[in-house]
Write a protein that holds these residues in place. Structure first.
Motif, PDB file in Angstrom:
ATOM      1  N   SER A 136      -3.714   4.990   0.878  1.00 32.57           N
ATOM      2  CA  SER A 136      -5.134   5.285   0.137  1.00 32.57           C
ATOM      3  C   SER A 136      -5.286   4.025  -1.479  1.00 32.57           C
ATOM      4  O   SER A 136      -5.770   4.404  -2.303  1.00 32.57           O
ATOM      5  CB  SER A 136      -5.079   7.080  -0.584  1.00 32.57           C
ATOM      6  OG  SER A 136      -4.085   7.088  -1.194  1.00 32.57           O
ATOM      7  N   HIS A 137      -4.138   3.559  -2.364  1.00 35.63           N
ATOM      8  CA  HIS A 137      -4.147   3.409  -2.645  1.00 35.63           C
ATOM      9  C   HIS A 137      -3.020   1.959  -2.919  1.00 35.63           C
ATOM     10  O   HIS A 137      -1.806   2.099  -2.542  1.00 35.63           O
ATOM     11  CB  HIS A 137      -3.503   4.008  -3.935  1.00 35.63           C
ATOM     12  CG  HIS A 137      -2.746   4.893  -3.970  1.00 35.63           C
ATOM     13  ND1 HIS A 137      -2.315   5.752  -3.251  1.00 35.63           N
ATOM     14  CD2 HIS A 137      -1.166   4.666  -4.898  1.00 35.63           C
ATOM     15  CE1 HIS A 137      -1.622   6.092  -3.596  1.00 35.63           C
ATOM     16  NE2 HIS A 137       0.098   5.467  -4.192  1.00 35.63           N
ATOM     17  N   THR A 179     -10.593  -0.933  -4.179  1.00 38.47           N
ATOM     18  CA  THR A 179     -10.161   0.861  -3.810  1.00 38.47           C
ATOM     19  C   THR A 179     -10.929   1.619  -4.865  1.00 38.47           C
ATOM     20  O   THR A 179     -11.163   2.506  -4.698  1.00 38.47           O
ATOM     21  CB  THR A 179      -8.585   1.025  -3.999  1.00 38.47           C
ATOM     22  OG1 THR A 179      -8.065   0.781  -5.205  1.00 38.47           O
ATOM     23  CG2 THR A 179      -7.931  -0.232  -2.691  1.00 38.47           C
ATOM     24  N   GLY A 234      -0.496   6.572   3.006  1.00 37.36           N
ATOM     25  CA  GLY A 234      -1.577   6.989   3.280  1.00 37.36           C
ATOM     26  C   GLY A 234      -2.442   5.900   3.401  1.00 37.36           C
ATOM     27  O   GLY A 234      -3.310   6.009   3.951  1.00 37.36           O
ATOM     28  N   THR A 253     -12.041   1.785   1.616  1.00 35.13           N
ATOM     29  CA  THR A 253     -10.834   2.246   1.768  1.00 35.13           C
ATOM     30  C   THR A 253      -9.880   0.322   2.588  1.00 35.13           C
ATOM     31  O   THR A 253     -10.549  -0.311   3.035  1.00 35.13           O
ATOM     32  CB  THR A 253     -10.601   2.842   2.879  1.00 35.13           C
ATOM     33  OG1 THR A 253     -11.266   2.029   3.935  1.00 35.13           O
ATOM     34  CG2 THR A 253     -11.553   4.171   3.226  1.00 35.13           C
ATOM     35  N   ARG A 254      -8.226   0.619   2.919  1.00 28.29           N
ATOM     36  CA  ARG A 254      -7.384  -0.027   2.980  1.00 28.29           C
ATOM     37  C   ARG A 254      -7.859  -0.634   4.494  1.00 28.29           C
ATOM     38  O   ARG A 254      -7.873  -1.801   4.664  1.00 28.29           O
ATOM     39  CB  ARG A 254      -5.987   0.013   3.701  1.00 28.29           C
ATOM     40  CG  ARG A 254      -5.502  -0.583   3.844  1.00 28.29           C
ATOM     41  CD  ARG A 254      -4.361  -0.404   4.348  1.00 28.29           C
ATOM     42  NE  ARG A 254      -3.920   0.749   5.445  1.00 28.29           N
ATOM     43  CZ  ARG A 254      -2.796   1.592   5.812  1.00 28.29           C
ATOM     44  NH1 ARG A 254      -1.285   1.405   5.059  1.00 28.29           N
ATOM     45  NH2 ARG A 254      -3.171   2.486   6.638  1.00 28.29           N
ATOM     46  N   TRP A 272       0.594  -0.974  -0.361  1.00 27.45           N
ATOM     47  CA  TRP A 272      -0.032  -0.273   0.052  1.00 27.45           C
ATOM     48  C   TRP A 272       0.908   1.341  -0.144  1.00 27.45           C
ATOM     49  O   TRP A 272       2.165   1.380   0.639  1.00 27.45           O
ATOM     50  CB  TRP A 272      -0.782   0.259   1.454  1.00 27.45           C
ATOM     51  CG  TRP A 272      -1.955  -1.087   1.261  1.00 27.45           C
ATOM     52  CD1 TRP A 272      -1.815  -2.538   1.470  1.00 27.45           C
ATOM     53  CD2 TRP A 272      -3.345  -0.913   1.104  1.00 27.45           C
ATOM     54  NE1 TRP A 272      -3.053  -2.775   1.716  1.00 27.45           N
ATOM     55  CE2 TRP A 272      -4.203  -2.549   1.005  1.00 27.45           C
ATOM     56  CE3 TRP A 272      -4.250  -0.237   0.153  1.00 27.45           C
ATOM     57  CZ2 TRP A 272      -4.948  -2.640   0.447  1.00 27.45           C
ATOM     58  CZ3 TRP A 272      -5.189  -0.448  -0.486  1.00 27.45           C
ATOM     59  CH2 TRP A 272      -6.265  -1.453   0.165  1.00 27.45           C
ATOM     60  N   SER A 273       0.743   2.401  -0.317  1.00 25.30           N
ATOM     61  CA  SER A 273       0.869   3.566  -0.144  1.00 25.30           C
ATOM     62  C   SER A 273       0.931   4.005   1.027  1.00 25.30           C
ATOM     63  O   SER A 273       0.396   3.425   1.742  1.00 25.30           O
ATOM     64  CB  SER A 273       0.215   4.745  -1.178  1.00 25.30           C
ATOM     65  OG  SER A 273      -1.165   5.023  -0.110  1.00 25.30           O
TER      66      SER A 273
END
Length: 526
Positions: A481-482, A498, A479, A503-504, A476-477
């Motif tokens: 988010s992706h 996503t 944050g 969300t994660r 994951w990034s």
């Protein structure tokens, strides 16, 4: 200026790279000028004339400003230092001024007091006075020599500005051409010879170019390794002589140098006509043989600049599919069916994908039709995701979902599905409504269920999408988010969810519920 001839010869002056311990001066340094070349010699020179030498430090600031002072000697010296960006930031300076205020000598020295560059006044009333010999230490590390020579005669103005400059021929002072010839004759390594040739081109100007030309003309065969290294330097603009070296490659070089010569064409160093002599060799190698993988990319460049020559030679290629491929790069587009054959049958077809931007509808139709061709499917999917912006058509989406949903093998499959999702996600809602059949037919597979959650807003399939999901195999990034990094089948599922608005944390919570046998909670965005 006294009948002297202006000669266009350019030199790079030696520097000590700011290192007081560095000592190129200790080896093969010979002065060819009758002037002081160390600070101690300068002091003796001044004493002989009943004068004294002024010695001090000179600093070059980060902005290029020179801290020297406002004396006449500094006014003459500063332009000399400013013009040579390779000089160290900290230098010693030395000057001698006579009782009438005329600057007889001004120069810069390394921290050991050894000459780097100087101007020495001469008596030349015919030239209008205030004329100086500009002397310098040349840096020729490949040759292993560092001669001190006169570069020019310069007339300066009252503010130290250069009013007139006449270059001094180097060969009358020291025969570096002969020295390079001797070193080249004794050098057994191709890279070593290349380094000598490049230095000769860089440092000797026109005489060096003539010497290199004469040497190559006298050789019946030239080592490809040497030519490749020389081409690298001249084609990147690090040395002059691109036209000569490309011509030599056309006459005596092998395939490797011929392919390397195309770099000069890519860098716009020469007009395309200079490369006609290498076209046949490169196109033939791109048709068949062991060097197809390196020759064909060169054909792509040649085809843009010399399409007629490339097409003429490509027409002789016996392999029909490869011939069509070569002709495409020469501007002769085959039919769509023939392009499809290239994409499916040519092991170098990825170059064709790169040459067919999918923004063009005709290109896109051909590429989408070949999405199921294993050698190029990943390249095509990447091109569709990154090279288009609008909605796929219904037929395009059907093809995309069919490839995505199919049982595929190969390490490229996760990335393939990732790129396909990115492209198919742009489809309009009415297109999605009629083109998701292949996904529904295999909806029990997690990656297909996840795609239906995203593309079909079929949120009830979240549990099926997360069956067997391993969050530790998803990058994951920062944050969260992706999804990013290396894609796995688990990452494909996470990416689809996503994009669907989850969300994660929601994905991980839902996955835990599925593992525990419970129904997952819907994502808040739904």
């Amino acid at each position: 200026m006294g009948g002297r001839t202006i000669v266009a010869v350019f030199f790079v002056v030696a520097t000590m790279v700011g290192c007081d311990a560095c000592s190129i001066f200790d080896a093969n340094v010979e002065s060819h000028v009758d002037a002081p070349v160390t600070l101690s010699e300068l002091e003796d020179w001044a004493t002989e004339r009943g004068l004294s030498a002024e010695v001090g430090m000179l600093e070059r600031g980060q902005t290029g400003n020179i801290a020297c002072g406002h004396s006449a000697a500094c006014l003459i010296l500063v332009p000399l230092v400013v013009a040579d960006a390779l000089l160290p930031s900290t230098l010693k300076r030395g000057s001698v001024t006579d009782d009438d205020g005329l600057v007889l000598y001004t120069g810069v020295f390394d921290l050991r007091g050894r000459l780097l560059r100087a101007r020495v006044r001469i008596d030349d009333t015919e030239a209008g006075g205030n004329v100086y010999r500009e002397i310098a230490r040349l840096d020729l590390p490949e040759l292993g020599e560092h001669p001190i020579v006169e570069l020019a005669r310069v007339r300066v103005g009252a503010e130290g500005d250069e009013l007139e400059r006449t270059e001094t021929p180097l060969l009358g002072q020291v025969d570096l051409v002969a020295m390079y010839a001797e070193s080249l004759a004794g050098e057994g390594d191709g890279d070593g010879r290349a380094d000598l040739v490049v230095e000769q081109l860089q440092k000797l100007g026109a005489p060096g170019l003539a010497a290199v030309e004469a040497r190559y003309a006298g050789l019946s065969a030239i080592d490809d390794e040497e030519l490749v290294q020389v081409l690298h330097e001249v084609c990147h603009g690090h040395a002059p002589g691109a036209e000569l070296i490309v011509r030599v490659v056309g006459e005596k070089g092998g395939l490797g140098p011929a392919i390397k010569a195309v770099l000069c064409l890519e860098q716009d160093r020469l007009e395309p006509t200079h490369f006609s002599s290498v076209v046949e060799r490169i196109v033939d190698a791109a048709c068949e043989g062991d060097e197809v993988g390196t020759a064909l990319p060169a054909v792509v460049t040649l085809g843009r600049q010399l399409p007629e020559a490339v097409a003429e030679r490509a027409g002789e290629c016996a392999d029909e599919v490869r011939r069509l491929h070569l002709l495409f790069h020469a501007g002769q587009r085959p039919s769509d069916d023939e392009l499809g054959r290239i994409l499916r049958e040519d092991d170098q077809a990825i170059l064709l994908v790169r040459a067919m931007p999918p923004r063009d509808e005709a290109n896109r139709q051909v590429l989408v039709a070949a999405l199921d061709a294993p050698p190029v499917r990943l390249a095509i999917a990447r091109a569709l995701k990154t090279g288009t912006t609008g909605s796929p058509s219904a037929d395009e989406l059907r093809k995309g979902t069919a490839v995505y949903a199919a049982e595929l093998g190969g390490s490229d499959v996760p990335d393939l599905r990732h790129f396909l999702l990115g492209w198919m996600g742009r489809a309009d809602a009415d297109v999605r409504a009629v083109a998701l059949g292949p996904l529904r037919a295999r909806a029990d597979e997690p990656h297909n269920a996840a795609a239906l959650v995203y593309l079909g807003s079929d949120h009830g399939r979240l549990g099926a999408a997360l069956r067997g999901f391993d969050p530790d195999r998803v990058y994951w990034s920062r944050g969260g988010s992706h999804v990013e990094g290396t894609f796995t089948e688990h990452a494909v599922v996470a990416y689809a969810l996503t994009e669907a608005g989850c969300t994660r944390d929601e994905i991980q919570t839902a996955a835990r519920a599925v593992r525990g046998g419970s129904a997952p909670a819907p994502c808040a965005a739904w």
